[in-house]
Design a protein around this motif. Structure first.
Motif: not given
Length: 640
Positions: A275-276, A489-490, A493, A496, A499, A501
């Motif tokens: 989930r980054g 991408s992950l 924040n 973005n 968001t 992911r």
């Protein structure tokens, strides 16, 4: 007569486990869900594994729908569990470990020994569309059930090869038909297996076959981006028993509760990573953390990170910190000391493994440590939620945990030999793959001081940008960019815009689809190359180019890079026959500052809702590349 009153009873606070039980008993657990993660973090910091499992049992009884009704922002995860033996005791530790990271988990346990059926049948529960993680829990009996009686080492080797080939087929099929991550595990070799063979030569052959089986499992993770393999050997080597022989015999529980609890922790780390939510910054105390002793009291000659028994343990810890820094983790110091004294030690003390140049920031002062962490975050342009804070003081750890619950706090004690184990216990910096940008990150942040100096000397922001010499390269992503694009991408924040992911496999799929456009944004300036700092995801649909998402690293904000990328993208869209470009913004707690980005680039709003705002650009009046930026673009239609 004088009455002597008894001393006041000190105020007592309930333990984290008691607090959770009280919330459940009062029916307030759903509405107080944000309190769960800090309570579990406090519980985990004490090393009370049994109480953590009990807390998981409490959380397992939480009504998911009630939590989401009371707290719709709650992040959830669905975990499907299948395997070869009894796994009923896995639910509670999964609930606890996911809860530690703020995730409300729904665990769906399949039938006993159903892994072959579940992974073959695309209609089985592990293939459900909402599953995030599919756990296929492997155990020694998986191989032993393949053996006859009696058996020889060659029989075990044959069984291992057959079973590995089967698992390779099942993993390939799963990754082809599911977007979820498949989690496998290596299988520890029990002594009771090898010592059924009385000759050492046969034992050696059996050991080789078993380890080749585990090596093959680990190679599956290298072959399939959606497959993750948890290595159980380090957990067993750390002293966790494989099982309880009685439960293994009578209940078919081939893996014991303690090992499943440790396994659940590793699974939660995988979920957090996917989930980054990988941490980026390690902030360490100095006295009795980096070195033995108190600098202010003992002086430079009285502290040690070598030459003494305790000092050697601190030196080992410093080597770990430096090792993490070499892999892209930003290092910082927060110490209650005089700044010049700490810097002098880092520069000159013969015991130090870490030097001043290893740190992106050294905050040594007498300010509260929570304020120091916020200062470091501002100077690095990062959120404190990307921080891990390590200190030996219970007061400082409690202060930071209480005022900055987003920070992961690692509480050390007075035994420096355990510092390494405590820092590594939760895999805060785990990432799917290292990129070139990761390895260069510390050096890139150090150049920020030079940019700050240029900004201070410039008469205006415009003069600063002109003298900075920003260069932007925009080009279609290649296979070599996949890992970095997925990482952005992950982990991005702030800038973005939707968001969404994407894992590496998702990025690879978009690269292989001609209708998708994946553009990487590279930047450089007079102080050096920043590498890949941004990504644009777009998709062509007839005369419309739809921007699915745009991301930019916080390291390069406010330099005109994002405006340059959009100007080039819009020019490319018009040059290739598009009549409009659409985009959207989905608000989160962290991306509020870019809400007006698309309107600032000439887009008009076409739809507004709480969860999404949509925009359109008709390409009749294109924005220009900022004057201070030099653009090098491989896209058709680019003019600079």
């Amino acid at each position: 007569m004088t009455t002597v009153s008894s001393p006041a009873t000190p105020e007592t606070h309930p333990s984290p486990l008691q607090a959770l039980r009280t919330l459940r008993a009062d029916g307030r657990l759903a509405e107080r869900w944000p309190d769960v993660a800090p309570l579990l973090a406090e519980l985990a910091s004490t090393g009370a594994e049994t109480d953590l499992r009990r807390a998981g049992s409490v959380l397992s009884q939480v009504d998911r729908a009630q939590v989401l009704a009371a707290r719709p922002e709650t992040e959830t995860a669905v975990v499907a569990v299948t395997g070869h033996s009894t796994l009923g005791s896995l639910g509670a530790p999964l609930a606890a470990e996911f809860g530690r990271h703020g995730l409300l988990v729904e665990t769906r346990l399949s039938d006993f020994d159903a892994y072959q059926r579940d992974l073959r049948d695309t209609g089985s529960p592990v293939y459900a569309a909402d599953v995030d993680l599919a756990l296929c829990v492997l155990d020694p009996q998986l191989l032993l059930d393949e053996l006859g009686s009696p058996w020889q080492a060659e029989d075990l080797a044959d069984a291992a090869r057959r079973k590995l080939a089967e698992l390779e087929r099942l993993a390939a099929g799963f990754t082809e038909h599911s977007g979820a991550a498949l989690v496998l595990n290596t299988v520890p070799l029990p002594r009771a297996v090898t010592h059924q063979l009385v000759d050492h030569e046969s034992r050696a052959h059996a050991g080789v076959a078993w380890r080749e089986f585990n090596s093959g499992l680990l190679r599956l993770a290298l072959a399939h981006p959606r497959v993750h393999v948890i290595d159980l050997d380090p957990l067993v080597a750390a002293g966790t028993p494989l099982n309880d022989p009685r439960m293994a015999a009578y209940a078919k529980a081939a893996l014991g509760d303690d090992l499943l609890a440790r396994y659940a922790r590793e699974v939660a780390h995988v979920a957090r990573m996917l989930r980054g939510r990988t941490k980026k910054v390690l902030v360490v105390d100095a006295d009795n953390t980096l070195w033995d002793g108190v600098l202010g009291d003992d002086g430079p000659d009285g502290i040690a990170a070598a030459t003494t028994f305790r000092g050697e343990a601190f030196g080992t810890f410093q080597r770990l910190v430096r090792q993490l820094g070499s892999q892209g983790v930003l290092l910082a110091v927060s110490s209650k000391n005089d700044h010049d004294n700490v810097v002098q030690v880092l520069r000159e003390h013969p015991d130090m493994v870490l030097r001043e140049a290893d740190f992106a920031r050294v905050n040594a002062n007498w300010q509260p440590k929570d304020a120091n962490l916020q200062d470091i975050a501002r100077r690095l342009n990062l959120g404190v939620d990307s921080f891990v804070f390590v200190d030996d003081s219970p007061f400082e750890c409690g202060l930071v945990a209480g005022s900055l619950p987003q920070v992961a706090v690692v509480r050390l004690d007075d035994e420096p030999a355990l510092h390494v184990e405590k820092l590594l216990a939760d895999g805060w910096f785990d990432t799917p793959r290292l990129t070139a940008e990761d390895r260069a990150r510390a050096a890139q942040y150090r150049t920020e001081a030079e940019r700050a100096g240029l900004l201070e000397s410039a008469g205006s922001q415009e003069e600063y940008l002109s003298r900075l010499g920003v260069r932007v390269t925009l080009a279609p992503a290649t296979a070599g960019d996949i890992d970095r694009v997925a990482q952005l991408s992950l982990r991005t924040n702030q800038f973005n815009l939707t968001t969404v992911r994407l894992q590496a496999a998702d990025v690879a799929e978009r690269l292989a689809d001609d209708s998708h456009l994946v553009l990487v944004v590279r930047s450089a300036d007079r102080f050096g190359d920043n590498g890949v700092v941004g990504v644009v995801f777009a998709q062509r649909d007839g005369e419309e180019l739809r921007v699915d998402n745009m991301l930019l690293s916080c390291r390069v904000f406010a330099r005109g890079i994002e405006q340059t990328a959009v100007a080039a993208l819009l020019a490319h869209a018009r040059a290739t026959g598009a009549t409009r470009v659409t985009a959207s913004y989905r608000p989160t707690k962290k991306n509020k500052n870019v809400r007006e980005f698309w309107p600032s680039q000439g887009f008009t709003t076409t739809h507004t809702a709480d969860d999404e705002v949509r925009f359109r650009h008709h390409l009749d009046d294109l924005p220009a590349v900022p004057d201070h930026v030099h653009l090098d673009s491989a896209l058709e239609g680019s003019t600079r």
